[in-house]
Scaffold this motif. Structure first.
Motif, mmCIF file in Angstrom:
data_model
loop_
_atom_site.group_PDB
_atom_site.id
_atom_site.type_symbol
_atom_site.label_atom_id
_atom_site.label_comp_id
_atom_site.label_asym_id
_atom_site.label_seq_id
_atom_site.Cartn_x
_atom_site.Cartn_y
_atom_site.Cartn_z
ATOM 1 N N GLY A 109 0.798 -1.220 0.000
ATOM 2 C CA GLY A 109 0.000 0.000 0.000
ATOM 3 C C GLY A 109 0.828 1.265 0.000
ATOM 4 N N TYR A 110 2.137 1.132 0.127
ATOM 5 C CA TYR A 110 3.062 2.267 0.083
ATOM 6 C C TYR A 110 4.036 2.110 -1.081
ATOM 7 C CZ TYR A 110 1.602 4.054 4.666
ATOM 8 O OH TYR A 110 0.892 4.593 5.703
ATOM 9 N N GLU A 111 4.531 3.251 -1.566
ATOM 10 C CA GLU A 111 5.464 3.254 -2.695
ATOM 11 C C GLU A 111 6.742 3.983 -2.301
ATOM 12 O OE1 GLU A 111 1.976 3.593 -6.123
ATOM 13 O OE2 GLU A 111 2.821 5.408 -5.234
ATOM 14 N N PRO A 112 7.915 3.523 -2.791
ATOM 15 C CA PRO A 112 9.184 4.165 -2.414
ATOM 16 C C PRO A 112 9.334 5.541 -3.067
ATOM 17 C CG PRO A 112 9.560 2.458 -4.061
ATOM 18 C CD PRO A 112 8.116 2.370 -3.681
ATOM 19 N N VAL A 113 9.785 6.520 -2.264
ATOM 20 C CA VAL A 113 10.071 7.846 -2.819
ATOM 21 C C VAL A 113 11.534 8.246 -2.606
ATOM 22 C CG1 VAL A 113 7.715 8.699 -2.608
ATOM 23 C CG2 VAL A 113 9.290 9.002 -0.705
ATOM 24 N N LEU A 114 12.223 7.581 -1.654
ATOM 25 C CA LEU A 114 13.602 7.974 -1.378
ATOM 26 C C LEU A 114 14.346 6.852 -0.666
ATOM 27 C CD1 LEU A 114 15.878 10.164 -1.127
ATOM 28 C CD2 LEU A 114 14.855 10.749 1.092
ATOM 29 N N CYS A 115 15.485 6.448 -1.244
ATOM 30 C CA CYS A 115 16.365 5.481 -0.594
ATOM 31 C C CYS A 115 17.755 6.091 -0.486
ATOM 32 C CB CYS A 115 16.421 4.172 -1.386
ATOM 33 S SG CYS A 115 17.560 2.941 -0.688
ATOM 34 N N ASN A 116 18.259 6.187 0.743
ATOM 35 C CA ASN A 116 19.612 6.715 0.988
ATOM 36 C C ASN A 116 20.504 5.617 1.546
ATOM 37 O OD1 ASN A 116 17.807 9.468 1.796
ATOM 38 N ND2 ASN A 116 19.614 9.799 0.538
ATOM 39 N N ALA A 117 21.809 5.807 1.378
ATOM 40 C CA ALA A 117 22.768 4.821 1.876
ATOM 41 C C ALA A 117 23.955 5.523 2.523
ATOM 42 C CB ALA A 117 23.241 3.915 0.743
ATOM 43 N N HIS A 118 24.598 4.792 3.456
ATOM 44 C CA HIS A 118 25.763 5.318 4.158
ATOM 45 C C HIS A 118 26.644 4.158 4.615
ATOM 46 C CE1 HIS A 118 27.516 5.823 8.273
ATOM 47 N NE2 HIS A 118 28.144 6.812 7.633
ATOM 48 N N SER A 119 27.942 4.388 4.644
ATOM 49 C CA SER A 119 28.873 3.445 5.263
ATOM 50 C C SER A 119 30.108 4.215 5.710
ATOM 51 C CB SER A 119 29.287 2.341 4.288
ATOM 52 O OG SER A 119 30.265 1.512 4.894
ATOM 53 N N PHE A 120 30.546 3.948 6.930
ATOM 54 C CA PHE A 120 31.756 4.595 7.437
ATOM 55 C C PHE A 120 32.988 4.193 6.620
ATOM 56 C CE2 PHE A 120 29.057 4.486 11.302
ATOM 57 C CZ PHE A 120 29.027 5.853 11.550
ATOM 58 N N TRP A 121 32.855 3.130 5.841
ATOM 59 C CA TRP A 121 33.998 2.622 5.071
ATOM 60 C C TRP A 121 33.837 2.874 3.574
ATOM 61 C CZ3 TRP A 121 31.381 0.281 9.001
ATOM 62 C CH2 TRP A 121 32.084 0.184 10.214
ATOM 63 N N GLY A 122 32.942 3.802 3.218
ATOM 64 C CA GLY A 122 32.797 4.220 1.836
ATOM 65 C C GLY A 122 31.777 3.418 1.057
ATOM 66 N N LEU A 123 31.281 4.016 -0.055
ATOM 67 C CA LEU A 123 30.233 3.403 -0.868
ATOM 68 C C LEU A 123 30.642 3.269 -2.326
ATOM 69 C CD1 LEU A 123 27.183 5.354 0.623
ATOM 70 C CD2 LEU A 123 27.618 2.910 0.906
ATOM 71 N N LYS A 124 31.918 3.170 -2.574
ATOM 72 C CA LYS A 124 32.394 3.086 -3.948
ATOM 73 C C LYS A 124 31.898 1.796 -4.608
ATOM 74 C CE LYS A 124 36.605 3.363 -6.769
ATOM 75 N NZ LYS A 124 38.075 3.471 -6.753
ATOM 76 N N ASP A 125 31.363 1.951 -5.833
ATOM 77 C CA ASP A 125 30.900 0.823 -6.643
ATOM 78 C C ASP A 125 29.772 0.029 -5.960
ATOM 79 O OD1 ASP A 125 32.857 1.474 -8.565
ATOM 80 O OD2 ASP A 125 34.345 0.211 -7.541
ATOM 81 N N LYS A 126 28.915 0.725 -5.243
ATOM 82 C CA LYS A 126 27.808 0.036 -4.567
ATOM 83 C C LYS A 126 26.442 0.518 -5.059
ATOM 84 C CE LYS A 126 30.415 -1.054 -0.367
ATOM 85 N NZ LYS A 126 30.571 -2.494 -0.681
#
Length: 519
Positions: free
Chosen positions: A198-215
């Motif tokens: 019944g809900y739709e995605p509007v925003l997905c965020n990501a974080h990592s203390f060790w970086g997000l390269k190539d993810k």
């Protein structure tokens, strides 16, 4: 009434403890029309906190504590929040920037939404995610903060948020109001999130203390909505975390078709189950209704005559006291018997809903019981129609769980009165409805049982509540009568309590001594 609009972050309620403390169960706390939460009764607690965390607090002029079931007595209420009134402009969307963070690893920039609003867009305005920026997240607790994280070698980050009012929408399934936006959070080696049905995605965020390269994360810390909200190839030690903002479907008809369960259009709340109960007294048809789910012994239906014993996670049995046995059909302790036929009525739930257990023609109701009195049931009575005797149970307005009438049926013996030669019955009924009802059996009869009913059972005085056991029976007085004094608290003129007694004929000389006139 606070006389102006304020942001309320928390409501603290001190409950009454000398009596009736369970009345607080299910109480709803509102700020204005915004439902902050519902209280779950805990007998070990004297006070409860209800948090209004969405959007840094709920905004309103009034705080309402609502009990739809019965009277509520509170000893103290406190409200927490900023002292200054809120100037509302809920219709507009706000674009908010956080202050630039320090140029050190893991430094943060926080873009906070105004009170009453939540994040619907969150980005690292300075970019470079995956290079020298560790990403962004929406706060799990309030949904009102966008947090950007600087990475090793970064020159500082700036968080950017768009903020929107998180209004509550009427549930098309007839359940509690729905938040327009929901905020989810997960972390781990491969965190993944999906919006609830019944809900739709509007925003997905990501974080990592060790970086997000190539993810699969964009330069501003966002995972596109056409991609799954997940981050691969992290680890338990070098974890990643993600946040997901979900929006309620705009088409509420489509929401209803997708979400509403087959329970008469009702969306059963957490801890409830859809159960089939009788529609009305004149119909054999049944309809679905929501009732509290029995999970182990979370909801104790064993009553005053037994102790609940959990069987696995979702089932239970009752260890019943002497003279009682666990009745699987009724799900509670019932009096033992060996000479009567047991008849069960249909389940019933909702204020004044009926359950009937009818004996056959030529039989009498020897015992009439239910379970859950006087909280889930308003009690029981015995009625007769066209020569058919039946046990009638009525549900209360608490909707705690479905109730059921249980009748013990035995032969209706017709005898000749040795005193008058008239026809008499081995079982007679007597009843009285009054504010202080009192009932006695006729001469030559002894009282077998006394049962209670009142549509206003939630107004029973504390002393009279203690006299009614969970199967709807009332103790018989030492003189053989059954009575209640001033049964209700502050009754209106038309309100009453009804006592019904089952009288059994004495035999032989005992009847002659008690019933026959002497010369």
């Amino acid at each position: 009434n606070m006389k102006d609009n304020y942001a309320v972050e928390k409501v603290w309620i001190k409950n009454r403890m000398d009596c009736c403390s369970d009345r607080i169960d299910g109480v709803k706390v509102y700020v204005g029309d915004f439902l902050c939460g519902t209280v779950k009764y805990d007998p070990s607690k004297y006070a409860y906190e209800v948090l209004c965390e969405e959007g840094h607090g709920a905004v309103g002029q009034t705080v309402k504590i609502v009990n739809d079931k019965t009277y509520l007595t509170l000893c103290e209420v406190k409200v927490w929040g900023p002292k200054e009134p809120v100037i509302e402009d809920m219709a507009s969307e706000d674009e908010v920037y956080g202050e630039k963070s320090a140029a050190v690893d893991d430094a943060k920039s926080v873009a906070s939404c105004p009170v009453g609003k939540v994040v619907t867009s969150c980005e690292v305005a300075t970019g470079n995610v995956g290079v020298n920026c560790d990403g962004a997240l929406v706060s799990e607790k309030t949904g009102a903060d966008c947090v950007a994280h600087n990475g090793g070698g970064g020159q500082g980050v700036i968080a950017k948020a768009e903020c929107t009012e998180n209004e509550q929408i009427g549930d098309p399934c007839n359940g509690p109001k729905l938040l327009k936006y929901k905020h989810l959070y997960s972390k781990g080696a491969n965190p993944s999130l999906e919006c609830p049905t019944g809900y739709e995605p509007v925003l997905c965020n990501a974080h990592s203390f060790w970086g997000l390269k190539d993810k699969g994360v964009s330069d501003v810390g966002v995972i596109p909505n056409d991609k799954p909200c997940t981050v691969p190839n992290c680890s338990d030690q070098l974890f990643c975390d993600i946040s997901l903002v979900c929006k309620l479907m705009e088409d509420l008809d489509a929401y209803a078709a997708t979400v509403c369960p087959d329970c008469g259009g009702w969306n059963c709340a957490e801890g409830e189950v859809c159960d089939m109960v009788a529609v009305d007294e004149d119909s054999e048809s049944k309809a679905p209704a929501c009732a509290q789910k029995q999970t182990g012994c979370d909801v104790d239906r064993c009553g005053d005559h037994g102790e609940c014993e959990a069987v696995g996670a979702d089932d239970y049995t009752c260890d019943c006291e002497d003279g009682f046995e666990f009745d699987e059909n009724a799900g509670t302790c019932m009096p033992k018997h060996s000479k009567y036929r047991t008849v069960y009525g249909d389940k019933a739930i909702g204020d004044d809903a009926h359950s009937y257990a009818s004996c056959r023609e030529g039989e009498k109701v020897m015992r009439c019981h239910t379970f859950g009195a006087p909280s889930a049931a308003d009690g029981v009575t015995i009625t007769s129609s066209d020569g058919i005797a039946r046990c009638e149970a009525r549900a209360s307005n608490s909707k705690k769980f479905p109730i059921m009438a249980v009748a013990y049926c035995g032969d209706d013996s017709v005898l000749t009165d040795p005193c008058t030669q008239d026809e008499i019955h081995g079982i007679e009924y007597r009843n009285k409805a009054d504010k202080s009802p009192s009932v006695s059996c006729p001469g030559g009869y002894v009282m077998e049982s006394c049962i209670f009913h009142s549509p206003w059972s939630q107004q029973l005085t504390d002393a009279n509540k203690l006299r009614i056991n969970s199967i709807g029976a009332v103790d018989i007085n030492d003189d053989g009568s059954c009575s209640m004094d001033n049964c209700l608290t502050n009754p209106a003129g038309h309100q009453w309590c009804k006592l019904t007694v089952v009288c059994k004929k004495l035999t032989g000389s005992e009847y002659l001594k008690a019933a026959c006139p002497t010369c």
